[in-house]
Enzyme design. Structure first.
Site, PDB file in Angstrom:
ATOM      1  N   ASP A 234       8.191  -5.565   8.577  1.00 14.69           N
ATOM      2  CA  ASP A 234       7.655  -4.256   8.169  1.00 14.69           C
ATOM      3  C   ASP A 234       8.705  -3.498   7.358  1.00 14.69           C
ATOM      4  O   ASP A 234       9.901  -3.787   7.452  1.00 14.69           O
ATOM      5  CB  ASP A 234       7.259  -3.447   9.414  1.00 14.69           C
ATOM      6  CG  ASP A 234       6.258  -2.331   9.070  1.00 14.69           C
ATOM      7  OD1 ASP A 234       5.614  -2.420   8.004  1.00 14.69           O
ATOM      8  OD2 ASP A 234       6.113  -1.391   9.872  1.00 14.69           O
ATOM      9  N   GLU A 235       8.239  -2.543   6.600  1.00  8.03           N
ATOM     10  CA  GLU A 235       9.113  -1.694   5.758  1.00  8.03           C
ATOM     11  C   GLU A 235       9.973  -2.546   4.820  1.00  8.03           C
ATOM     12  O   GLU A 235      11.150  -2.254   4.601  1.00  8.03           O
ATOM     13  CB  GLU A 235      10.018  -0.800   6.632  1.00  8.03           C
ATOM     14  CG  GLU A 235       9.297  -0.037   7.738  1.00  8.03           C
ATOM     15  CD  GLU A 235       8.499   1.168   7.251  1.00  8.03           C
ATOM     16  OE1 GLU A 235       8.482   1.431   6.038  1.00  8.03           O
ATOM     17  OE2 GLU A 235       7.899   1.840   8.109  1.00  8.03           O
TER      18      GLU A 235
ATOM     19  N   GLY B 220       0.843  -1.196   0.000  1.00  4.12           N
ATOM     20  CA  GLY B 220       0.000   0.000   0.000  1.00  4.12           C
ATOM     21  C   GLY B 220       0.868   1.232   0.000  1.00  4.12           C
ATOM     22  O   GLY B 220       2.094   1.144  -0.011  1.00  4.12           O
ATOM     23  N   THR B 221       0.231   2.391  -0.005  1.00  6.00           N
ATOM     24  CA  THR B 221       0.981   3.639   0.080  1.00  6.00           C
ATOM     25  C   THR B 221       1.348   3.884   1.542  1.00  6.00           C
ATOM     26  O   THR B 221       0.956   3.111   2.415  1.00  6.00           O
ATOM     27  CB  THR B 221       0.125   4.838  -0.374  1.00  6.00           C
ATOM     28  OG1 THR B 221      -1.093   4.791   0.343  1.00  6.00           O
ATOM     29  CG2 THR B 221      -0.136   4.794  -1.862  1.00  6.00           C
ATOM     30  N   MET B 222       2.044   4.957   1.789  1.00  6.13           N
ATOM     31  CA  MET B 222       2.253   5.379   3.171  1.00  6.13           C
ATOM     32  C   MET B 222       0.872   5.738   3.724  1.00  6.13           C
ATOM     33  O   MET B 222      -0.043   6.007   2.962  1.00  6.13           O
ATOM     34  CB  MET B 222       3.132   6.624   3.222  1.00  6.13           C
ATOM     35  CG  MET B 222       4.488   6.440   2.615  1.00  6.13           C
ATOM     36  SD  MET B 222       5.458   7.957   2.758  1.00  6.13           S
ATOM     37  CE  MET B 222       4.298   9.188   2.213  1.00  6.13           C
TER      38      MET B 222
ATOM     39  N   GLY C  80      -2.022   2.307   6.823  1.00  2.45           N
ATOM     40  CA  GLY C  80      -2.271   1.449   7.979  1.00  2.45           C
ATOM     41  C   GLY C  80      -1.498   0.144   7.985  1.00  2.45           C
ATOM     42  O   GLY C  80      -1.872  -0.798   8.673  1.00  2.45           O
ATOM     43  N   LYS C  81      -0.400   0.096   7.214  1.00  2.00           N
ATOM     44  CA  LYS C  81       0.389  -1.138   7.146  1.00  2.00           C
ATOM     45  C   LYS C  81       0.922  -1.561   8.503  1.00  2.00           C
ATOM     46  O   LYS C  81       0.796  -2.705   8.904  1.00  2.00           O
ATOM     47  CB  LYS C  81       1.574  -0.959   6.201  1.00  2.00           C
ATOM     48  CG  LYS C  81       1.222  -1.032   4.742  1.00  2.00           C
ATOM     49  CD  LYS C  81       2.474  -1.017   3.881  1.00  2.00           C
ATOM     50  CE  LYS C  81       3.343   0.194   4.153  1.00  2.00           C
ATOM     51  NZ  LYS C  81       2.682   1.476   3.901  1.00  2.00           N
TER      52      LYS C  81
ATOM     53  N   GLN D 297      10.115  -2.677   1.776  1.00  3.16           N
ATOM     54  CA  GLN D 297      10.638  -1.988   0.587  1.00  3.16           C
ATOM     55  C   GLN D 297      12.120  -1.659   0.749  1.00  3.16           C
ATOM     56  O   GLN D 297      12.840  -1.514  -0.232  1.00  3.16           O
ATOM     57  CB  GLN D 297       9.836  -0.706   0.293  1.00  3.16           C
ATOM     58  CG  GLN D 297      10.037   0.456   1.232  1.00  3.16           C
ATOM     59  CD  GLN D 297       9.128   0.403   2.463  1.00  3.16           C
ATOM     60  OE1 GLN D 297       8.454  -0.588   2.692  1.00  3.16           O
ATOM     61  NE2 GLN D 297       9.113   1.466   3.247  1.00  3.16           N
TER      62      GLN D 297
END
Ligand code: ZN
Length: 241
Positions: free
Chosen positions: A86-87, A9-11, A14-15, A89
């Site tokens: 998490d993160e 998702g984008t920033m 709610g990831k 990317q």
């Protein structure tokens, strides 16, 4: 069957909140998990969500080998049933491959969370590898919104108030950027990303439009009137019949 799942998702979508929720759900069922993150806004070795929740996490460095870390834990008798990453990317493609191997060879569930594309709209290498290897990729349903109210699909980088589309792929906001100017990020719809129209630029345009005696065509919307008119024109001959 263990799975490699990529929640994208984008920033602001709610990831991290979902990552925390997922850890809670699995831990509550008595499963043993580990949480990893990289460049969290709250600092090193913590996973934080915008809603104010946070939990200790293991910081992922470029040198970290997921396979080694998990195998070492397992040989010391520590149970690892799942990983929350998490993160992702910011992970290297090699690290994503290590995660896939843990799923296949050790039966560990890996739940990865990340942004797909950077501020230039290009895929992060880690996210690209994740999309290539994941059993499934899910686009998060909690949608971030552009200032205009449309669904935000793009991440814009703002340096000292101005949106930029060139520069290093990874510049974490709010840290160590004092010398090179303040770096911030804002989510936008594609329309406003393409027009470089951040909320700040939109406000400035609105103000100058009020001050100036004429309308500034700073952000034209699709011209409905033209379409209607040509429709009407197209319809006229029919009426003449
Ligand atoms: Zn917009």
């Amino acid at each position: 069957m263990a799975e490699l799942v990529f929640f994208s998702g984008t920033m602001d979508c709610g990831k991290s909140t979902l990552a925390l929720q997922m850890d809670h759900n699995h831990a509550a069922r008595g499963r043993g998990g580990l949480i990893f993150t990289k460049h969290d806004r709250a600092g090193e070795a913590v996973l934080s969500s915008r809603l104010g929740l946070s939990t200790p996490a293991l910081e992922v460095t470029d040198e970290l080998d997921f396979w080694d870390v998990i195998v070492r834990r397992a040989t010391h008798g520590r149970r690892v049933d799942y990983l929350i990453c998490d993160e992702t990317q910011f992970y290297t493609p090699l690290q994503v491959e290590q995660l896939a191997r843990l799923v296949d060879e050790m039966g560990i569930d890996v739940y990865a969370f990340g942004i797909t594309a950077d501020f230039r709209t290009e895929l992060f290498p880690g996210s690209r590898r994740m999309i290539e290897l994941a059993d499934r990729t899910e686009v998060l349903q909690v949608e971030a919104l552009c200032w205009c109210g449309r669904r935000a699909t793009h991440n814009a980088r703002v340096v000292e108030g101005t949106m930029v589309v060139e520069g290093a792929q990874v510049v974490v906001g709010d840290t160590g950027a004092a010398r090179e100017g303040v770096v911030e990020y804002e989510v936008l719809c594609r329309r406003h990303y393409m027009r470089r129209m951040t909320s700040h630029a939109a406000r400035a345009a609105a103000i100058s439009a009020e001050v100036l005696p004429f309308d500034l065509d700073v952000c034209p919307l699709p011209v409905r009137r033209d379409a209607e008119e040509s429709e009407r024109r197209g319809a006229t001959p029919d009426r003449r019949k």
